[in-house]
Design a protein around this motif. Structure first.
Motif, short mmCIF file in Angstrom:
data_model
loop_
_atom_site.label_atom_id
_atom_site.label_comp_id
_atom_site.label_asym_id
_atom_site.label_seq_id
_atom_site.Cartn_x
_atom_site.Cartn_y
_atom_site.Cartn_z
N THR A 72 -16.41 -53.09 -14.76
CA THR A 72 -15.10 -53.70 -14.64
C THR A 72 -14.09 -52.65 -14.21
N ALA A 316 -15.83 -61.12 -15.14
CA ALA A 316 -14.59 -61.78 -14.73
C ALA A 316 -14.75 -62.54 -13.41
N SER A 354 -12.32 -64.02 -6.03
CA SER A 354 -12.58 -64.61 -7.34
C SER A 354 -13.62 -65.72 -7.24
#
Length: 391
Positions: A72, A316, A354
Motif C-alpha cells: 500500500t 484498497a 480504482s
C-alpha cells in the motif's frame, strides 16, 4: 579437354558445395529446433537492426520499500529501513536456483498466470535469468512493486524460411527483418499462499510514413496472446513445472500472429482500430466480473499498454499511475540528443485506477492523486484504452 574449359565447372562445383553445406546446416537446425519464438538469434546481431523507440517508463521516484503482504502507498511511505534487506535480496540473485518450489497454472476466462508457493524474493533472480536465457535483456527492475521489463527484441523465428533465406541468407542475416519488435513485462504479486506471476506482451511494427515509401516509423501493434502464453509456459518449465501443463498453455492460445513483412507494411494508420471520441467514453466502466478477476484484468491491461505503475494496493483496489501526454504515455524522457533538437519531456500527472466491487460486478474509475474521481481528457483516454480489454 583443356584446362580452361574445366575452370568454370570447378567454380560452379565449389559454389554448389558451399550452398549445399549451408543448406545442410540449416536442415540440421530445423531437425533440432521447432521454436516459433527466437530472440536469441536477434541478440547476436551487432549491427543492422533498426531498433524501435525505447518505450520504457518514466523514472520512478524511489519512495517505496518492500513489504510483506499487500503493498500500500501509505505503508510504503512509512516502511522501516530494515525492509531494504528484502529489496537487496531481490536484486542480488543470491537465492539458490532450485528454490522456486511447486508451480502451477491458474486461469480465469482468457487470463492465465502462474502460482507458486515460493516467495517473490526467491523467484526474482530466476525470472531475470529466464529472460536473459531467452535472448532478452532486462532493462528495468522494480522489485519493491514486483515489475520487471525486457528490452525490445525481434522474433527471428518469424522470418520466412525459403530456400534462399535458409541457405545463403544465413550469411547475410542482418539484412533480413520482420518489421516487428516485442517487449515483455513480468508482474510478481505476493499472495496469502505464495506468489502469482503474470506476463504481458507489448508490440511495435514498422510502417511506411509516405506513399512513396521513402521512410518508415514505429507504431504500436496489439498484444499477442500467443507470445504471452509461450513465455508463460517456458517460465513454468524454468520454475520446475510439468511439461504437459506447459504445452497446454500454448495449445490453448492458438497460433502466433503472422509477421508484418516489409512488403506488407502499412502507410500510417492505427493498428488497434480507430480511436473513439472522448465524448463517447463514460466516466466509469462497469465490468461483469467480481473483484478478483476485475483486478487481474485491469492489471494486465495496464501492463499491455505500457503504463507507468508506481505502486498498487490490492486491499484498497488501487493502481497508482504516473501518466504523461497521451501521445507519450509510457515513453522515456528525451535523451541528450533529443533535447538538442527541441524535444521536451512530458509532464507526468499522477492518477489512481480504482477497482471497486459492487455485488457480482466491479466498477473501474479514475481518481486523482488525492483520491477524488476525475473525468478530464487524460482520465478518459485511460478509460478508453481499458474499455477494449474489459468489454
Amino acid at each position: 579437354m583443356s584446362v580452361s574449359s574445366l575452370r568454370p565447372t570447378a567454380t560452379r562445383l565449389a559454389c554448389t558445395a558451399f550452398v549445399l553445406s549451408l543448406a545442410g546446416c540449416s536442415t540440421l537446425d530445423s531437425m533440432f529446433s521447432t521454436d516459433k519464438v527466437d530472440y536469441r538469434a536477434a541478440s547476436r546481431q551487432t549491427q543492422g537492426l533498426d531498433i524501435p523507440p525505447d518505450l520504457t517508463q518514466l523514472a520512478k521516484d524511489n519512495r517505496a520499500q518492500v513489504q510483506g503482504g499487500s503493498i500500500t502507498a501509505s505503508a510504503l511511505s512509512a516502511a522501516k529501513p530494515a525492509n531494504s534487506t528484502n529489496a537487496q535480496s531481490l536484486v542480488s540473485g543470491s537465492v539458490a536456483a532450485g528454490a522456486a518450489g511447486d508451480v502451477r497454472l491458474e486461469r480465469s476466462g482468457a487470463e492465465r498466470w502462474l502460482h507458486t508457493s515460493a516467495t517473490p524474493e526467491q523467484l526474482w533472480p530466476q525470472i531475470r535469468t529466464f529472460w536473459q536465457e531467452r535472448g532478452l535483456e532486462v532493462i528495468k527492475e522494480q522489485p519493491e512493486i514486483g515489475t520487471m521489463e525486457t528490452n525490445w527484441g525481434e522474433n527471428r523465428a518469424k522470418l520466412p524460411q525459403d530456400f534462399i533465406r535458409s541457405t545463403i541468407g544465413k550469411v547475410f542475416d542482418g539484412l533480413y527483418s520482420t518489421g516487428e519488435r516485442d517487449m515483455y513485462r513480468t508482474r510478481v504479486e505476493r499472495s496469502a499462499t505464495g506468489t502469482d506471476i503474470f506476463i504481458s506482451h507489448r508490440g511495435m511494427q514498422e510502417v511506411y510514413t509516405s506513399q512513396g515509401r521513402e521512410s518508415t516509423a514505429w507504431q504500436n501493434r496489439p498484444a499477442d496472446p500467443y507470445l504471452e502464453a509461450e513465455m508463460l509456459s517456458r517460465l513454468m518449465l524454468k520454475l520446475g513445472g510439468k511439461e504437459d501443463a506447459a504445452k497446454t498453455i500454448v495449445a490453448e492460445a492458438g497460433s502466433p500472429a503472422p509477421a508484418t513483412t516489409p512488403s506488407s507494411l502499412k502507410v500510417g494508420g492505427e493498428t488497434q482500430g480507430a480511436r473513439r471520441p472522448l465524448s463517447e467514453v463514460p466516466d466509469s466502466l462497469s465490468v461483469n466480473d467480481g473483484f478478483d478477476r476485475a483486478w487481474r484484468r485491469v492489471g494486465l491491461s495496464l501492463d499491455r499498454h505500457g503504463f507507468t505503475i508506481e505502486d498498487r494496493d490490492r486491499a484498497a483496489g488501487l493502481f497508482y499511475l504516473r501518466y504523461a501526454d497521451p501521445e507519450q504515455a509510457g515513453k522515456d524522457e528525451p535523451n541528450f540528443f533529443q533535447r538538442l533538437f527541441g524535444a521536451k519531456a512530458a509532464t507526468p500527472v499522477r492518477y489512481r485506477v480504482s477497482v471497486k466491487a459492487e455485488g457480482i460486478k466491479s466498477t473501474v474509475r479514475i481518481l486523482d492523486d488525492r483520491g477524488q474521481a476525475v473525468s478530464d481528457d487524460n482520465a478518459k483516454r485511460i478509460l478508453s484504452l481499458l474499455m477494449d480489454d474489459l468489454k
